[in-house]
Structure formats: C-alpha cells, structure tokens
Design an enzyme around this catalytic site. Structure first.
Site, PDB file in Angstrom:
ATOM      1  N   ASP A  38      17.086  -7.799   1.142  1.00  0.00           N
ATOM      2  CA  ASP A  38      17.714  -6.568   1.692  1.00  0.00           C
ATOM      3  C   ASP A  38      18.991  -6.701   2.056  1.00  0.00           C
ATOM      4  OD1 ASP A  38      14.827  -5.596   1.338  1.00  0.00           O
ATOM      5  OD2 ASP A  38      14.800  -5.649   3.590  1.00  0.00           O
ATOM      6  N   GLU A  40      21.421  -8.698   0.705  1.00  0.00           N
ATOM      7  CA  GLU A  40      22.268  -8.362  -0.406  1.00  0.00           C
ATOM      8  C   GLU A  40      22.465  -6.941  -1.033  1.00  0.00           C
ATOM      9  OE1 GLU A  40      24.159 -10.310  -1.807  1.00  0.00           O
ATOM     10  OE2 GLU A  40      24.441  -9.823  -3.898  1.00  0.00           O
ATOM     11  N   GLU A 118      -6.539   8.757 -12.627  1.00  0.00           N
ATOM     12  CA  GLU A 118      -5.578   8.472 -11.477  1.00  0.00           C
ATOM     13  C   GLU A 118      -5.771   9.004 -10.390  1.00  0.00           C
ATOM     14  OE1 GLU A 118      -2.071  11.652 -12.990  1.00  0.00           O
ATOM     15  OE2 GLU A 118      -2.493  10.097 -14.613  1.00  0.00           O
ATOM     16  N   LYS A 120      -5.413  11.156  -6.941  1.00  0.00           N
ATOM     17  CA  LYS A 120      -4.904  12.439  -6.678  1.00  0.00           C
ATOM     18  C   LYS A 120      -4.061  12.345  -5.365  1.00  0.00           C
ATOM     19  CE  LYS A 120      -5.508  17.332  -6.637  1.00  0.00           C
ATOM     20  NZ  LYS A 120      -4.858  17.687  -5.280  1.00  0.00           N
ATOM     21  N   ASP A 122      -2.138  13.164  -2.186  1.00  0.00           N
ATOM     22  CA  ASP A 122      -2.225  14.455  -1.259  1.00  0.00           C
ATOM     23  C   ASP A 122      -0.630  14.767  -0.775  1.00  0.00           C
ATOM     24  OD1 ASP A 122      -3.017  16.501   0.128  1.00  0.00           O
ATOM     25  OD2 ASP A 122      -4.054  15.147   1.507  1.00  0.00           O
ATOM     26  N   TYR A 230       3.163  12.060 -12.650  1.00  0.00           N
ATOM     27  CA  TYR A 230       1.906  12.040 -13.443  1.00  0.00           C
ATOM     28  C   TYR A 230       1.885  12.864 -14.613  1.00  0.00           C
ATOM     29  CZ  TYR A 230       1.465  16.481 -10.563  1.00  0.00           C
ATOM     30  OH  TYR A 230       1.723  17.947  -9.895  1.00  0.00           O
ATOM     31  N   LYS A 295      -7.889  13.152 -16.747  1.00  0.00           N
ATOM     32  CA  LYS A 295      -7.373  13.814 -18.143  1.00  0.00           C
ATOM     33  C   LYS A 295      -7.616  13.329 -19.087  1.00  0.00           C
ATOM     34  CE  LYS A 295      -3.224  14.488 -14.802  1.00  0.00           C
ATOM     35  NZ  LYS A 295      -2.079  14.043 -14.416  1.00  0.00           N
ATOM     36  N   LYS A 319     -12.697  15.561  -5.992  1.00  0.00           N
ATOM     37  CA  LYS A 319     -12.154  15.401  -4.541  1.00  0.00           C
ATOM     38  C   LYS A 319     -13.124  14.607  -3.663  1.00  0.00           C
ATOM     39  CE  LYS A 319      -9.300  18.143  -3.266  1.00  0.00           C
ATOM     40  NZ  LYS A 319      -8.939  19.474  -3.171  1.00  0.00           N
ATOM     41  N   CYS A 413      -9.649   7.446  38.597  1.00  0.00           N
ATOM     42  CA  CYS A 413     -10.228   6.585  37.588  1.00  0.00           C
ATOM     43  C   CYS A 413     -11.555   7.073  37.383  1.00  0.00           C
ATOM     44  CB  CYS A 413     -10.059   5.222  37.553  1.00  0.00           C
ATOM     45  SG  CYS A 413     -10.975   4.201  36.430  1.00  0.00           S
ATOM     46  N   CYS A 416     -13.973   3.613  38.060  1.00  0.00           N
ATOM     47  CA  CYS A 416     -13.837   3.096  39.419  1.00  0.00           C
ATOM     48  C   CYS A 416     -13.271   3.889  40.639  1.00  0.00           C
ATOM     49  CB  CYS A 416     -13.076   1.523  39.204  1.00  0.00           C
ATOM     50  SG  CYS A 416     -11.456   1.689  39.346  1.00  0.00           S
ATOM     51  N   CYS A 431      -4.974   3.146  35.436  1.00  0.00           N
ATOM     52  CA  CYS A 431      -5.697   3.011  36.530  1.00  0.00           C
ATOM     53  C   CYS A 431      -5.252   2.103  37.366  1.00  0.00           C
ATOM     54  CB  CYS A 431      -7.181   2.797  36.118  1.00  0.00           C
ATOM     55  SG  CYS A 431      -8.286   1.811  37.444  1.00  0.00           S
ATOM     56  N   CYS A 437     -11.720  -2.376  38.320  1.00  0.00           N
ATOM     57  CA  CYS A 437     -12.222  -1.442  37.225  1.00  0.00           C
ATOM     58  C   CYS A 437     -13.067  -2.038  36.251  1.00  0.00           C
ATOM     59  CB  CYS A 437     -11.237  -0.927  36.785  1.00  0.00           C
ATOM     60  SG  CYS A 437     -11.325   0.590  35.621  1.00  0.00           S
TER      61      CYS A 437
HETATM   62  O1  D41 Z   1      -1.778  13.271  -7.835  1.00  0.00           O
HETATM   63  C1  D41 Z   1      -1.960  14.403  -7.904  1.00  0.00           C
HETATM   64  N1  D41 Z   1      -1.854  15.302  -7.005  1.00  0.00           N
HETATM   65  C2  D41 Z   1      -1.867  15.061  -9.372  1.00  0.00           C
HETATM   66  C3  D41 Z   1      -1.704  16.319  -9.472  1.00  0.00           C
HETATM   67  C4  D41 Z   1      -1.978  14.277 -10.467  1.00  0.00           C
HETATM   68  N2  D41 Z   1      -2.392  12.958 -10.599  1.00  0.00           N
HETATM   69  N3  D41 Z   1      -2.107  14.908 -11.735  1.00  0.00           N
HETATM   70  C5  D41 Z   1      -1.963  16.308 -11.873  1.00  0.00           C
HETATM   71  N4  D41 Z   1      -2.039  16.552 -13.063  1.00  0.00           N
HETATM   72  C6  D41 Z   1      -1.843  18.212 -13.355  1.00  0.00           C
HETATM   73  C7  D41 Z   1      -1.685  18.532 -14.605  1.00  0.00           C
HETATM   74  C8  D41 Z   1      -3.059  17.785 -15.370  1.00  0.00           C
HETATM   75  C9  D41 Z   1      -1.878  20.026 -14.791  1.00  0.00           C
HETATM   76  C10 D41 Z   1      -0.564  17.940 -15.393  1.00  0.00           C
HETATM   77  C11 D41 Z   1      -1.700  17.071 -10.715  1.00  0.00           C
HETATM   78  C12 D41 Z   1      -1.516  18.274 -10.989  1.00  0.00           C
HETATM   79  N5  D41 Z   1      -1.567  18.808 -12.337  1.00  0.00           N
HETATM   80  C13 D41 Z   1      -1.089  19.331  -9.954  1.00  0.00           C
HETATM   81  N6  D41 Z   1      -0.810  19.033  -8.633  1.00  0.00           N
HETATM   82  C14 D41 Z   1      -0.446  20.234  -7.906  1.00  0.00           C
HETATM   83  C15 D41 Z   1      -0.520  21.187  -8.742  1.00  0.00           C
HETATM   84  C16 D41 Z   1      -1.123  20.616 -10.104  1.00  0.00           C
END
Ligand code: D41
Length: 787
Positions: A38, A40, A118, A120, A122, A230, A295, A319, A413, A416, A431, A437
């Site tokens: 870090d 450097e 992969e 997803k 958030d 992605y 995908k 999900k 508290c 006690c 407390c 206590c």
């Molecule tokens: O990690 C994600 N949130 C994620 C979102 C992901 N890993 N792949 C995604 N792939 C797509 C497509 C297939 C439509 C290219 C996405 C999303 N879409 C996406 N996230 C929010 C709207 C669409």
C-alpha cells in the site's frame, strides 16, 4: 519496479506511473493478488499527482488520479442505451428452475444444456462504454431504454477500469455489470455514521444506489463502492468467442472484475447444485447477493431463444429467501451485556428473514432508536444479512397506529434494578450495578479474581462460568464462602450437565486436590491492599493507577465509600467523569452490600491509613465548590463566592442579591442559582460541604508526625548541574523520601530548581519562568534538618 533508469521526460514518466498504478489496481481488485505494498502504491500516486499538477497539459480523464471525483453537476444527462438493458425473470423454487430449463431444451431441442452460472449481486445495474480502450461513458440502467449519465461518479469506483489492458479489445465496447457496496464497507460506514450521530444507510444496496446518484462525485469517491461485470452490450470491431463464459474471461483479461464464484453447470440439476453451494456460502461472502443467475452459455442459442418483452428467455435469476422483511414491534426491551452495556432491542411478531425465524432485532443504542423513531406498535423493516444480528432498518410510517409514544431508555436496569447511566458524550448507556447485576456477574467476578486485582490463582473464566451458571456464586463475596465440598459438587453438576462425567468419578473416586488449591488461593487473597481492592471492584474507569491514587490520598475504604463524588476530584488525575462513575457505583445499595459481605467474609485491607494531610490544601472551599461541576463556576468564581463572611456555607443559602454584592457576574450567578434550584443538586452540595468539614476535622486530629505529611509533599523538584557533596541519584532519593517528586525538566509545575556547578539550560529556563532556585547549601540545610 519503480525504474531507476535515467530521468525520463515528464510525459514518459507520467505514462509509466499510470501503467504501474493501473497494473497495481488490476492485481489488487481483479486478480485479488496484490503486487505492491500500500505504501508503495501511495508513493506512486503522489508522484503522479505532483507531475500532473506541474504539467497540466498532461491531464487525462483516464488517469488513476481522476478517481478522486470531479466537480459537482446540477443534474444527470440522459443516456439512451444503444442495446436495451434487459431485466431478469425470477425463479423462487426448484420447480420454476426445472421449468425454465425444460423450455430451453424443448425450443432448442437439446438435452442438459450448459449454463454460465454466477452470483446475483444485490446492487445497481450499470453500463460502461469504452472507445479505443478508454472509459468514456457510464450510465445507470434506468428503465432499460434510457438511463442517467453517471460517468463522473463511476470514474471514482476503483474497480471500474479507466483504460483497458492488452490491445485486442474492440474499438467500441459496452460492459454491463453491477455496482455494489461491500458488506464490510457498509458496516464500517454505518458504524462511523452512528458514532457521529449521522444518517445510517439502510442496507448495502441503498448505499450503492444513493452513492451513485450523488450529484457531487467527491461524495461518491468517499463511498466504498465496487463493480462486477456480467454481460456485454455494444461490441464493434472484434468477434467475441461463442460462449458467455468465454466472453467473461475476455473481460477479465481486459481488466474487468468478474465474479470468482462464476462457473458453468449442466442442466437443471447442475444449476440447483450451484444454487445450494452458493447459498451455503452466502453468509460468509464479503458482499450481499440475493440469488444466483443462470444464463445459457451458448450465445447462438441465446440469439435463437430471444426475449419476451424485456426479459430474455435464456436467463433467469434464482432468488434466495429475502434478507429484509416487514413485521410489527411488540415491545422494546433492554439487554444488559457482560460489561453492563444497555442495548435496546425490538421484540417482533416472528417473521422469516433470510431463511431463519427472527423474533428480536437490535436497535443498537438509544440514539439509534431516536433516529429511527421506532415505537411499540410500529411496523418496521428488519434485516438479517450474513451472520450479523438482525436489525431494524426503518419504520414504515404509513402503518403507525394512533397513540404511540416515543421510546426512552429506562432509568433502571431491568435485571438488577440499579441505575442505568449514560455519561455525557457517550453513545452507550450502562447498568451501574457492577457487582450485583446478574448479567455482569461472570465478567465482574473474573475481573475481581484477576492477577492485578485480588489475584486468586487458578480461578479462570470457565470455572467462574460454571460457578455462576450452577448458582454457586452470585457476587464476588460468595467466593469467600466456598468450600472444597462446594467445588466438588459444582464439578459433579457441570460434568453431569455436559455429559462428561469421568469414569473415575462414576467409580466413586473423587479427586479434590484442585479444589483444595482453589480454596487455599481464595483464602490467600483475603489479605490485600486498598488499591487492589478498589481495582477489583471493577468500577468503570477505575484502573490500577486511579485505584492507587484513591488509596494514597484517602487511605481507607471507609473514607472513600461514603464520600460524595465531587470530593474524589480533589485528587489530581481524577476528573469529573471518573468521579461520577465511582459515585454511581457506590450509590447502588447492591454494590455496597457486596462490599459489606466481602469484609464480613474476611477480606482485610492491611494498608489502611489516615487520609493524606496533603488533602488539607485540596479541600479549600473554592476547589470543592468548583469540583461540583456547576456551569460557569470556575475555581476563580468559586473563590469569589466563598470570600464573604459565611465562607463556604454561603453556597447553600445565598441569593441573587447576595451574589451581586460579592461582585459575581450576572451570567455566573444565574447559572449557579438555576443549578442549585434542583433538589438533587442541593442535596449533593450539602452532602459535599458536610463531608468536606468532616474530612478537615479528621485531618486536624492528625499530628504533623503522620508520615503522610512530609516537608516536600506535593512539590516537584528539578536537579541541574553538579552537586559537590552528594550524587544526583542520592539527592533524588533523599528528596523523594521527603515527599518530593523529582522531575527531569523544568515547567510551570516545577516548585523549585536545585542548581549545582555548571548548571545550564534548565537553570536558564527556571529563570525565564520565574521559578524559585536553590543552591546546594540550601538543599543541604533542608536534608540535614530532616534526617
Ligand atoms: O449480478 C447481477 N445482479 C446480475 C444481473 C447478473 N449476474 N447477471 C445479469 N444478467 C442480465 C442479463 C442476462 C439480462 C444480461 C443481471 C441482469 N441482467 C440485470 N440486473 C438488473 C437488471 C438486469
């Protein structure tokens, strides 16, 4: 690696530095394999900044220095996505996933297709545009057709490459991905915000979204955001490989972070296996994910399937159970921790969050409750992420019932009954029933027995845990009643509880040597010193040195335990905060009962002595009055107040007119009267004055022969130059025996300087500060007179 070749032209060096820094970023953020330290890295950045400042013509928006954030803008421009940003359909069950795969198999007439799988993230979907390898524009997804131009903000995100690596990239490249806030960064951000009383982020997702939509990129730069790629959008000038997973690998080579957890899976079963594997790892990940994405790996297959509306037929998000849920607050309780910290928590109508049933959520502290304005009866959003304790993130104001009341920390508290105290400037309330206590029992007994306190050898935390859990000990005083038989019985019960009864015990043989040793160690600890005893009580802020000071100045437990707290502050180094903590501790009847029980149990303080006569000078009425912490009443003003014919007694009865007669400024006088109008303050004032008199009376009965009254008590002496009749060390020791503190340098606090032959700068300093100077003869006379 910093190239110690002959000095290059500024332009060449700038190019070289940018390359080195980009490389370091790539190694760090994308490969997770840092190449330089870090320090450097910082050095390279500073060098680059300096060069760019000296040569403004070399400025470049793709320079790593551009990440600090540009000037704010008034609004975001619109960006039309050349290729629409699709959204993802969701699957919530295995069946829905199976159905998704079945349809693909049917339409493409294939078996068990291969999927790129992969996590997803958030966060927030964005699109990054690169022209000739340079980052030129970044936009939010918006409605998929048009988004907002957040280029300046995205430049500040360290994992967004500003220049692409290698040279085989397309002339135009759009990369899609997710901006997110790593969990640790989110927690750290909120911790800081909470401590500063600022606004906390509800969750990492909101943190990322809010940060990206800042009109001032410098604010975004201060927020710890990250990026994962992605997908790709527009690609011009290069043919991409035929599989999505291969495209991702190309992105990685060009410098984009791609999820390490990404992989490939075959058929529905392969996808579900992946879902469970990632689900099991979810809590341990450094970022929030709300599911996984499957995908179809084959890009030709993707094109053939196409999309319905805005969602592709070839991809789906599977999900995880939600980490946030809505529920109702049934009660707000206070939990007392092992150190006495009082933490409010919401009792909830049970709700499933992130796969577990949550019935309680932390509210952190009283400030947080006030900030969120959580009330009993409120509907709230609770969040459980990772192995973090579930917390209330916000109230749903629309659903608040009539007649709710703001919540306040209880005064006592719940366990006690001792007072709950929150010191000024502290976030945490505590407390004050340290010794009684039950919540604090194990901790307080462990501290009591520790080596620097009562020093009970062999009494470790595990043993104390068991003694407390099995009801053998409720307070430190109970230790002194324990017998060998108690210890043996306690061990038997603990073994039975844990199912670990040794064979020897089952056979009727009971070893007791360890119990003998413990009882003996407890007995040995009975004879102790006052400072150890005071330290052992575990009063907040009272460590060894404070305990020592108290012991030296007051001499006995009896003296200290009934003293109003302001009098404790007359001891140098004991401030109002410490004194108040001691006062609160001693005001709890339970604590006093435990002290009585300790003495009744045979604890003997062997170094008890009379209060130090040094106290006399510190008990001057003005000092005592100033110690009460009355607003605006400094020692100087206090001296004015007691200068009248009634002396200190005036403080309890004097009125505005009287104060005016004494020449007290109006503001000081009214602050004083306002303070005194409170009955609690009046009581404290009276008790303090009475206790002061009692102490002075006691001191008066002590004759001068008392060893706590030495000729140089409270004086600080500095030795300088060469003394002819005795060595420096000897002189120091003799002076100390007369009560002096011998210091190494001259300051305002120095009482006098003893100057021998060839005294130098210390003598000059003493002259300068107007400090008394003694010659050797005068010192000798003093020493001779006090043999
Ligand atoms: O990690 C994600 N949130 C994620 C979102 C992901 N890993 N792949 C995604 N792939 C797509 C497509 C297939 C439509 C290219 C996405 C999303 N879409 C996406 N996230 C929010 C709207 C669409």
């Amino acid at each position: 690696m910093t190239a110690h070749t002959p000095p290059a032209s500024p332009a060449a060096r700038v190019a070289e530095l940018r390359e080195l820094i980009d490389d370091a970023n790539y190694r760090y953020h994308v490969l997770d394999d840092p190449a330089i330290a870090d320090i450097e890295y910082d050095r390279l950045m500073r060098e680059l900044e300096a060069l760019e400042t000296a040569h403004p013509e070399l400025a470049d928006p793709a320079s790593p220095t551009a990440r600090v954030g540009a000037a704010p803008s008034r609004e975001f421009a619109e960006v039309r996505h050349a290729i629409r940003m699709l959204s993802l359909a969701n699957a919530f069950s295995d069946e829905e996933v199976a159905e998704f795969v079945r349809r693909i198999e049917e339409q493409l007439d294939i078996r068990e297709p291969s999927f790129a799988v992969e996590p997803k993230f958030d966060g927030l979907a964005i699109s990054l545009r690169y022209e000739d390898g340079r980052f030129v524009q970044g936009a939010t997804r918006g409605d998929g057709e048009t988004g907002e131009d957040v280029t300046a903000n995205l430049r500040t995100v360290k994992t967004v490459p500003l220049r692409l690596r290698g040279d085989d990239w397309p002339h135009v490249l759009e990369v899609r991905g997710e901006i997110y806030m790593p969990r640790a960064a989110f927690e750290a951000w909120n911790e800081k915000a909470r401590a500063a009383g600022g606004k906390v982020l509800a969750n990492p997702r909101n943190g990322a979204a809010g940060s990206l939509r800042q009109l001032d990129p410098r604010i975004t730069a201060a927020r710890p955001l990250a990026f994962y790629a992605y997908a790709v959008g527009v690609v011009e000038g290069v043919d991409l490989p035929p599989l999505h997973s291969q495209v991702m690998q190309r992105l990685r080579d060009w410098g984009f972070p791609v999820a390490e957890l990404a992989g490939t899976a075959r058929g529905a079963q392969g996808c579900l296996d992946y879902y469970r594997r990632i689900g099991a790892e979810r809590d341990a990940l450094p970022f929030d994910i709300d599911g996984v994405v499957y995908k179809l790996d084959d890009l030709a297959g993707q094109r053939e399937l196409g999309s319905v509306g805005r969602t592709p037929r070839w991809a789906i998000a599977h999900k995880f159970p939600a980490q946030e849920q809505q529920t109702r607050v049934e009660a707000i309780i206070v939990n007392i921790g092992r150190t006495g910290a009082a933490t409010p928590a919401a009792v909830l109508v049970p709700v499933h969050v992130g796969g577990v049933t949550v019935t309680n959520a932390t509210l952190h502290n009283a400030d947080q409750v006030a900030r969120l304005d959580v009330r009993i009866g409120d509907t709230v959003i609770v969040r459980r992420a990772g192995d973090v304790i579930p917390e209330v993130v916000r109230v749903v104001p629309e659903l608040r019932p009539d007649g709710t009341q703001p919540w306040g920390m209880p005064t006592h508290c719940p366990i006690c009954g001792s007072e709950i105290v929150r010191e000024e400037g502290e976030v945490v309330a505590r407390c004050s029933g340290e010794l009684v206590c039950p919540a604090q029992r194990v901790q307080s007994i462990f501290h009591f027995a520790s080596r620097r306190a009562m020093d009970i050898e062999g009494l470790g935390e595990r043993l104390i845990d068991d003694l407390v859990a099995l009801g053998f000990v409720k307070s430190p005083a109970d230790l002194y009643a324990l017998t060998v038989a108690d210890f043996v019985e306690m061990r038997r019960q603990a073994d039975e509880r844990d199912g670990t009864t040794p064979e020897s015990v089952k056979a009727g043989k009971v070893a007791t040597k360890w119990a003998d040793n413990l009882v003996e160690a407890i007995d040995r600890s009975r004879v102790t010193t006052l400072d150890r005893f005071l330290h052992a009580l575990g009063i907040e802020h009272v460590g060894e040195s404070t305990a020592k000071a108290l012991a030296t100045w007051f001499g006995s437990l009896e003296c200290i335990r009934h003293l109003p707290w302001p009098l404790l502050t007359v001891v140098p180094d004991i401030g109002g905060e410490v004194a108040r903590a001691i006062g609160h501790f001693l005001e709890q009847e339970g604590n006093q009962r435990v002290i009585d029980a300790l003495l009744a149990g045979g604890v003997r303080i062997e170094d008890t002595h009379a209060p130090s006569t040094k106290l006399r000078a510190r008990l001057a009425p003005a000092i005592v009055l100033a110690a009460l912490g009355i607003p605006k009443l400094t020692e100087k003003r206090a001296a004015q107040l007691v200068a009248g014919p009634d002396g200190a007694a005036a403080a309890t009865s004097i009125d505005a007119e009287g104060l005016a007669t004494l020449g007290m400024p109006e503001a000081v006088a009214s602050a004083f009267l306002e303070w005194r109008a409170q009955p609690a303050h009046r009581g404290l004032l009276k008790r303090t004055l009475v206790a002061t008199q009692a102490l002075l009376d006691e001191l008066a009965t002590l004759d001068g022969g008392d060893n706590s009254c030495l000729p140089l008590d409270g004086r600080t002496v500095v030795l300088t130059g060469t003394l002819s009749s005795l060595s420096r060390d000897e002189a120091k020791e003799r002076l100390e025996r007369l009560g002096a503190k011998v210091a190494g340098s001259v300051s305002k606090k120095t009482s006098f300087v003893v100057a021998g032959e060839e005294a130098g700068s210390k003598l000059a300093k003493a002259h300068e500060l107007g400090i008394e100077i003694w010659d050797e003869a005068r010192l000798q006379a003093l020493l001779d007179g006090n043999r």
